[in-house]
Design a protein around this motif. Structure first.
Motif, PDB file in Angstrom:
ATOM      1  N   TYR A 220       0.838  -1.203   0.000  1.00  0.00           N
ATOM      2  CA  TYR A 220       0.000   0.000   0.000  1.00  0.00           C
ATOM      3  C   TYR A 220       0.876   1.258   0.000  1.00  0.00           C
ATOM      4  CZ  TYR A 220      -3.140   3.681   1.440  1.00  0.00           C
ATOM      5  OH  TYR A 220      -3.834   4.870   1.497  1.00  0.00           O
ATOM      6  N   ASN A 221       1.824   1.303   0.925  1.00  0.00           N
ATOM      7  CA  ASN A 221       2.701   2.480   1.021  1.00  0.00           C
ATOM      8  C   ASN A 221       3.533   2.663  -0.246  1.00  0.00           C
ATOM      9  OD1 ASN A 221       1.739   3.076   3.556  1.00  0.00           O
ATOM     10  ND2 ASN A 221       3.416   2.056   4.618  1.00  0.00           N
ATOM     11  N   PHE A 222       4.067   1.580  -0.782  1.00  0.00           N
ATOM     12  CA  PHE A 222       4.856   1.647  -2.007  1.00  0.00           C
ATOM     13  C   PHE A 222       4.003   2.175  -3.153  1.00  0.00           C
ATOM     14  CE2 PHE A 222       6.298  -0.325  -5.992  1.00  0.00           C
ATOM     15  CZ  PHE A 222       7.565   0.226  -6.077  1.00  0.00           C
TER      16      PHE A 222
ATOM     17  N   VAL B 198       2.941   6.338  -7.133  1.00  0.00           N
ATOM     18  CA  VAL B 198       2.032   7.213  -7.886  1.00  0.00           C
ATOM     19  C   VAL B 198       2.422   8.674  -7.673  1.00  0.00           C
ATOM     20  CG1 VAL B 198      -0.360   8.042  -8.043  1.00  0.00           C
ATOM     21  CG2 VAL B 198       0.110   5.588  -7.926  1.00  0.00           C
ATOM     22  N   THR B 199       2.742   9.044  -6.424  1.00  0.00           N
ATOM     23  CA  THR B 199       3.151  10.418  -6.108  1.00  0.00           C
ATOM     24  C   THR B 199       4.398  10.800  -6.893  1.00  0.00           C
ATOM     25  OG1 THR B 199       2.169  10.227  -3.905  1.00  0.00           O
ATOM     26  CG2 THR B 199       3.805  11.967  -4.224  1.00  0.00           C
ATOM     27  N   LYS B 200       5.373   9.918  -6.954  1.00  0.00           N
ATOM     28  CA  LYS B 200       6.619  10.209  -7.674  1.00  0.00           C
ATOM     29  C   LYS B 200       6.393  10.294  -9.185  1.00  0.00           C
ATOM     30  CE  LYS B 200       9.941   8.676  -4.261  1.00  0.00           C
ATOM     31  NZ  LYS B 200      11.175   7.951  -4.015  1.00  0.00           N
ATOM     32  N   VAL B 201       5.533   9.437  -9.726  1.00  0.00           N
ATOM     33  CA  VAL B 201       5.241   9.499 -11.164  1.00  0.00           C
ATOM     34  C   VAL B 201       4.551  10.822 -11.483  1.00  0.00           C
ATOM     35  CG1 VAL B 201       3.872   8.471 -13.033  1.00  0.00           C
ATOM     36  CG2 VAL B 201       5.215   6.995 -11.517  1.00  0.00           C
ATOM     37  N   ARG B 202       3.603  11.222 -10.628  1.00  0.00           N
ATOM     38  CA  ARG B 202       2.930  12.520 -10.837  1.00  0.00           C
ATOM     39  C   ARG B 202       3.934  13.668 -10.780  1.00  0.00           C
ATOM     40  NH1 ARG B 202      -2.521  11.274  -7.484  1.00  0.00           N
ATOM     41  NH2 ARG B 202      -3.769  10.713  -9.299  1.00  0.00           N
ATOM     42  N   ALA B 203       4.836  13.620  -9.801  1.00  0.00           N
ATOM     43  CA  ALA B 203       5.853  14.682  -9.671  1.00  0.00           C
ATOM     44  C   ALA B 203       6.746  14.719 -10.905  1.00  0.00           C
ATOM     45  CB  ALA B 203       6.680  14.464  -8.405  1.00  0.00           C
TER      46      ALA B 203
ATOM     47  N   LYS C 105       4.816  16.256 -13.711  1.00  0.00           N
ATOM     48  CA  LYS C 105       4.694  17.695 -13.465  1.00  0.00           C
ATOM     49  C   LYS C 105       5.998  18.399 -13.826  1.00  0.00           C
ATOM     50  CE  LYS C 105       3.369  21.087 -10.006  1.00  0.00           C
ATOM     51  NZ  LYS C 105       2.980  21.328  -8.620  1.00  0.00           N
ATOM     52  N   ALA C 106       7.129  17.793 -13.459  1.00  0.00           N
ATOM     53  CA  ALA C 106       8.439  18.366 -13.782  1.00  0.00           C
ATOM     54  C   ALA C 106       8.666  18.438 -15.287  1.00  0.00           C
ATOM     55  CB  ALA C 106       9.546  17.538 -13.125  1.00  0.00           C
ATOM     56  N   GLU C 107       8.016  17.522 -16.020  1.00  0.00           N
ATOM     57  CA  GLU C 107       8.129  17.532 -17.470  1.00  0.00           C
ATOM     58  C   GLU C 107       7.091  18.442 -18.126  1.00  0.00           C
ATOM     59  OE1 GLU C 107       8.043  13.468 -18.887  1.00  0.00           O
ATOM     60  OE2 GLU C 107       9.728  12.883 -17.614  1.00  0.00           O
ATOM     61  N   GLY C 108       6.268  19.102 -17.283  1.00  0.00           N
ATOM     62  CA  GLY C 108       5.307  20.069 -17.808  1.00  0.00           C
ATOM     63  C   GLY C 108       3.909  19.502 -18.020  1.00  0.00           C
ATOM     64  N   TYR C 109       3.660  18.305 -17.558  1.00  0.00           N
ATOM     65  CA  TYR C 109       2.328  17.711 -17.711  1.00  0.00           C
ATOM     66  C   TYR C 109       1.536  17.868 -16.418  1.00  0.00           C
ATOM     67  CZ  TYR C 109       4.421  15.584 -21.806  1.00  0.00           C
ATOM     68  OH  TYR C 109       5.044  15.389 -22.994  1.00  0.00           O
ATOM     69  N   LYS C 110       0.249  18.076 -16.567  1.00  0.00           N
ATOM     70  CA  LYS C 110      -0.598  18.258 -15.393  1.00  0.00           C
ATOM     71  C   LYS C 110      -1.594  17.097 -15.333  1.00  0.00           C
ATOM     72  CE  LYS C 110      -3.633  21.559 -13.149  1.00  0.00           C
ATOM     73  NZ  LYS C 110      -4.348  22.821 -13.271  1.00  0.00           N
ATOM     74  N   LEU C 111      -1.633  16.419 -14.210  1.00  0.00           N
ATOM     75  CA  LEU C 111      -2.576  15.324 -14.019  1.00  0.00           C
ATOM     76  C   LEU C 111      -3.644  15.695 -13.030  1.00  0.00           C
ATOM     77  CD1 LEU C 111      -0.360  12.129 -13.842  1.00  0.00           C
ATOM     78  CD2 LEU C 111      -1.753  12.904 -15.707  1.00  0.00           C
TER      79      LEU C 111
END
Length: 153
Positions: free
Chosen positions: A132-134, A139-144, A147-153
């Motif tokens: 669960y924690n992993f 997911v948080t790291k993939v979103r970040a 976002k760093a690449e300019g995409y908004k989820l």
């Protein structure tokens, strides 16, 4: 897939009686949970529930019949345990089986076998929390990253 009634190759191959005896000893030494008895109890409970739902007016008769049938199966775990032994005897050499039996005959081996249910339960719980924690962290790291690449989820 095996045809109905077929035996898996590992269960039909020739095994030295000494190896089979060692494997069976290991199975007996490590059966601290009463696997066969647990199967009987679980099957009896499921049968009682199923048949009592279908015929609630004779629930007491159903349970009486279950007790009679259970008595026919008590003390007959050899078939199952002999199959377990065959699996171990085809996986390990006779020397390895002797070493395994020797270990499980020691106090620490007995403790390990006796603790296996609690250990497995603890491992299962740890895996649930970790997974669960992993998953949340991943997911948080993939979103970040997105976002760093300019995409908004």
């Amino acid at each position: 897939a095996l045809a109905f009634g077929a035996v898996a190759p590992s269960l039909s191959q020739e095994i030295a009686p000494e190896a089979l005896a060692l494997a069976r000893k290991y199975v007996d030494l490590t059966d601290k949970a009463g696997i066969y008895e647990a199967i009987l109890a679980q099957t009896a409970a499921q049968t009682s529930k199923l048949l009592s739902q279908q015929s609630p007016d004779i629930a007491d008769k159903i349970d009486g019949a279950i007790v009679k049938i259970l008595d026919q199966y008590k003390g007959h775990k050899d078939d199952l345990f002999n199959q377990f032994a065959r699996v171990y005897a085809t996986t390990f050499t006779q020397d390895e089986l002797k070493q395994i039996v020797d270990f499980y005959s020691t106090p620490v081996g007995t403790k390990l076998a006796s603790s296996s249910l609690e250990i497995n339960d603890g491992i299962r719980k740890a895996m649930q929390v970790y997974t669960y924690n992993f998953g949340t962290e991943f997911v948080t790291k993939v979103r970040a990253e997105l976002k760093a690449e300019g995409y908004k989820l």
